[in-house]
Motif scaffolding. Structure first.
Motif, PDB file in Angstrom:
ATOM      1  N   ALA A 125     -82.491  46.614  45.112  1.00 53.97           N
ATOM      2  CA  ALA A 125     -81.756  45.678  44.256  1.00 53.97           C
ATOM      3  C   ALA A 125     -80.699  44.909  45.047  1.00 53.97           C
ATOM      4  CB  ALA A 125     -81.102  46.427  43.088  1.00 53.97           C
ATOM      5  N   LYS A 126     -80.925  44.748  46.337  1.00 55.06           N
ATOM      6  CA  LYS A 126     -79.907  44.101  47.186  1.00 55.06           C
ATOM      7  C   LYS A 126     -79.676  42.638  46.821  1.00 55.06           C
ATOM      8  CE  LYS A 126     -83.089  43.025  51.024  1.00 55.06           C
ATOM      9  NZ  LYS A 126     -84.305  43.568  50.368  1.00 55.06           N
ATOM     10  N   ASP A 127     -80.644  42.009  46.168  1.00 57.63           N
ATOM     11  CA  ASP A 127     -80.497  40.604  45.798  1.00 57.63           C
ATOM     12  C   ASP A 127     -80.111  40.419  44.326  1.00 57.63           C
ATOM     13  OD1 ASP A 127     -81.274  39.783  48.378  1.00 57.63           O
ATOM     14  OD2 ASP A 127     -83.390  39.986  47.841  1.00 57.63           O
ATOM     15  N   VAL A 128     -79.756  41.504  43.667  1.00 53.49           N
ATOM     16  CA  VAL A 128     -79.429  41.461  42.244  1.00 53.49           C
ATOM     17  C   VAL A 128     -77.979  41.873  42.055  1.00 53.49           C
ATOM     18  CG1 VAL A 128     -79.971  42.360  39.949  1.00 53.49           C
ATOM     19  CG2 VAL A 128     -81.807  42.020  41.606  1.00 53.49           C
ATOM     20  N   LYS A 129     -77.292  41.162  41.205  1.00 49.61           N
ATOM     21  CA  LYS A 129     -75.907  41.507  40.897  1.00 49.61           C
ATOM     22  C   LYS A 129     -75.878  42.718  39.970  1.00 49.61           C
ATOM     23  CE  LYS A 129     -71.613  39.451  39.124  1.00 49.61           C
ATOM     24  NZ  LYS A 129     -71.021  38.222  38.530  1.00 49.61           N
ATOM     25  N   ILE A 130     -75.150  43.754  40.364  1.00 49.05           N
ATOM     26  CA  ILE A 130     -75.003  44.956  39.552  1.00 49.05           C
ATOM     27  C   ILE A 130     -73.547  45.068  39.101  1.00 49.05           C
ATOM     28  CG2 ILE A 130     -75.195  47.469  39.467  1.00 49.05           C
ATOM     29  CD1 ILE A 130     -77.356  47.328  41.591  1.00 49.05           C
ATOM     30  N   ILE A 131     -73.350  45.042  37.800  1.00 49.33           N
ATOM     31  CA  ILE A 131     -72.001  45.128  37.225  1.00 49.33           C
ATOM     32  C   ILE A 131     -71.830  46.497  36.584  1.00 49.33           C
ATOM     33  CG2 ILE A 131     -70.432  44.165  35.494  1.00 49.33           C
ATOM     34  CD1 ILE A 131     -71.929  41.509  35.789  1.00 49.33           C
ATOM     35  N   ARG A 132     -70.715  47.141  36.855  1.00 52.13           N
ATOM     36  CA  ARG A 132     -70.445  48.465  36.301  1.00 52.13           C
ATOM     37  C   ARG A 132     -69.262  48.381  35.337  1.00 52.13           C
ATOM     38  NH1 ARG A 132     -71.011  51.787  42.095  1.00 52.13           N
ATOM     39  NH2 ARG A 132     -72.306  50.167  43.044  1.00 52.13           N
ATOM     40  N   ARG A 133     -69.512  48.793  34.111  1.00 53.25           N
ATOM     41  CA  ARG A 133     -68.470  48.804  33.092  1.00 53.25           C
ATOM     42  C   ARG A 133     -68.391  50.207  32.506  1.00 53.25           C
ATOM     43  NH1 ARG A 133     -70.110  43.173  29.914  1.00 53.25           N
ATOM     44  NH2 ARG A 133     -69.590  41.740  31.629  1.00 53.25           N
TER      45      ARG A 133
END
Length: 369
Positions: free
Chosen positions: A227-235
C-alpha cells in the motif's frame, strides 16, 4: 393499541407531516413495538405478512411466544435486555410461518424504559452486507486444505528437487524452463501453506491487550509494501480499553483487510484507506450455533473509497475461494472471518453508495486493562 397512545407521543416532523402509525406502515421491513412486559404493542403491515397473522392477533401477544428460537440450546435472553442487540442469521419460528432464517434488530426506545423496536429481516441482511454467520464454508475449506496439503505438497518437493538437478546438469545453458518449474512449484507450495491456515480448529490463545500497536504494525507493513502508493489515515479513539485478542491473529486480520482495500484502489485516483476505532456502548451480537449473545463494544473500521465488492459475490464474500480479483485466490477474507471468529468477534462488510465507500467492520470483546 399504538405506540402513540401507550409508549411515546405521536411524531410529526411538521404540522402536516406523517404520524407515527403512518411511518410504521411505510417501513420496508417487518417491525414490532414491544413493551416492558414483553407484550407486542404495535405491528406494521410487513410484520402481519411475515408472521402470517392479523395485527389484531399480534398486538397483545407475548414476543417470546410469537418469535421462537428454532436452534437447540439457542434460547438467548434477548427479550429481557435493555441493550441494542443484532442477531444475525438465526433460525426462528415466527408467528404462523414455518421455520425461517432471519436477522433480528432490537433497539431500546430512548426515555421509555423497557420499550423496544424489533425489526425482522426475513432475507438475511447479514448475507447482503457480506457477513457469513455460518461456518459451513470454513469447514469445507478445512477438509479441502487437509487433503490438498497431503496429496499435493509432498510431490511438489520432489518436482522441485528434480528441476534443481536438471539445472545443475545444464552446464550454463538456458535455465529458463527449470527456473519456471521452480517458481511455479514455490507459488503452489505458498498457496498450500495459506490453505493450511484453515486445517486447524484449535482455540486461539486470547488475552486482554492494546490493539493500537498491532494495528500500527499492520499499517506500517502495508505502507512500506503493498500500500505504499495509497494514503492511509488513522483515526483512533484514545480512550479505547483493551480488547480480548490474539496478537498475531489481529495483525494478520488487519494486514489482509488493508491489502484488500489497497487492491480495490488500484485504479482509483486519490485512493485513501481509513483505519478507525471506536467504543460502541451496548452493542451485543447473537453469535449463533448455541453460543448465545456476546457484548462486542470494541470496533475497528477499515474504510476505502474504492468501487466496492461486486454484487455477484456479496452473498459469499467470506467463503473460501470466492474472489472478484483476476489473480485472487479467495482466501484472504475467509481467513479474516475465521480468525475474528476464533477471537470470539464478528466481522461484516457494508457499502455506502452515497459516500462511495466500502467498510469492513470488526467487533471484538472488551478486556480489562
Amino acid at each position: 393499541m399504538t405506540v402513540a397512545s401507550t409508549a411515546t407521543p405521536s411524531f410529526r416532523a411538521q404540522s402536516d407531516g406523517p404520524s407515527l402509525p403512518e411511518l410504521m406502515t411505510a417501513l420496508p421491513v417487518a417491525t414490532l413495538v414491544v413493551g416492558p412486559d414483553n407484550r407486542i404493542a404495535d405491528a406494521n403491515v410487513r410484520a402481519e405478512t411475515l408472521l402470517n397473522m392479523a395485527r389484531s392477533a399480534i398486538v397483545g401477544s407475548d414476543i417470546t411466544r410469537t418469535i421462537r428460537m428454532a436452534e437447540a440450546g439457542a434460547r438467548f435472553d434477548i427479550w429481557h435486555s435493555n441493550k441494542p442487540i443484532a442477531a444475525y442469521d438465526i433460525k426462528v419460528h415466527a408467528g404462523r410461518t414455518a421455520e425461517m432464517e432471519v436477522d433480528l434488530m432490537i433497539a431500546p426506545i430512548i426515555d421509555h424504559e423497557g420499550w423496544r423496536i424489533v425489526s425482522i429481516h426475513a432475507q438475511s441482511q447479514a448475507r447482503k452486507i457480506g457477513h457469513r454467520g455460518t461456518t459451513g464454508g470454513a469447514r469445507s475449506a478445512i477438509g479441502a486444505a487437509a487433503i490438498l496439503a497431503h496429496e499435493i505438497k509432498n510431490p511438489l518437493s520432489g518436482i522441485r528437487g528434480a528441476a534443481q538437478l536438471l539445472e545443475s546438469g545444464n552446464n550454463g545453458h538456458d535455465t529458463t524452463l527449470t527456473q519456471l518449474i521452480c517458481n511455479e512449484v514455490d507459488r503452489i507450495a505458498a498457496l498450500i501453506d495459506r490453505m493450511q491456515d484453515f486445517t486447524t480448529d484449535r482455540t486461539l490463545e486470547c488475552r486482554p491487550g492494546n490493539i493500537y500497536p498491532l494495528i500500527d504494525r499492520a499499517a506500517n507493513i502495508a505502507a512500506a509494501g503493498f500500500a505504499k502508493d495509497v494514503k492511509i489515515i488513522r483515526r483512533y479513539d484514545p480512550s479505547l480499553p483493551f480488547a480480548i485478542i490474539n496478537d498475531d491473529a489481529l495483525v494478520q486480520v488487519m494486514i489482509n483487510l488493508i491489502k484488500n482495500a489497497a487492491e480495490a484502489l488500484e485504479h482509483v485516483d486519490d485512493g485513501c484507506i481509513r483505519v478507525e476505532t471506536a467504543f460502541r456502548h451496548g452493542v451485543s451480537v447473537v453469535m449463533g450455533e448455541g453460543k448465545g449473545s456476546a457484548v462486542l463494544p470494541i470496533e475497528i473500521l477499515i474504510i476505502d473509497n474504492g468501487p466496492g465488492v461486486p454484487d455477484h459475490i456479496l452473498d459469499h464474500l467470506f467463503n473460501p475461494f470466492i474472489t472478484g480479483k483476476r489473480d485472487g485466490q479467495g482466501l484472504g477474507l475467509a481467513l479474516v472471518d475465521k480468525l475474528v471468529r476464533d477471537m470470539n468477534g464478528f466481522v461484516q462488510y457494508s457499502r455506502d453508495q452515497e459516500a462511495g465507500e466500502s467498510t469492513f467492520r470488526i467487533l471484538l470483546p472488551m478486556g480489562m486493562g
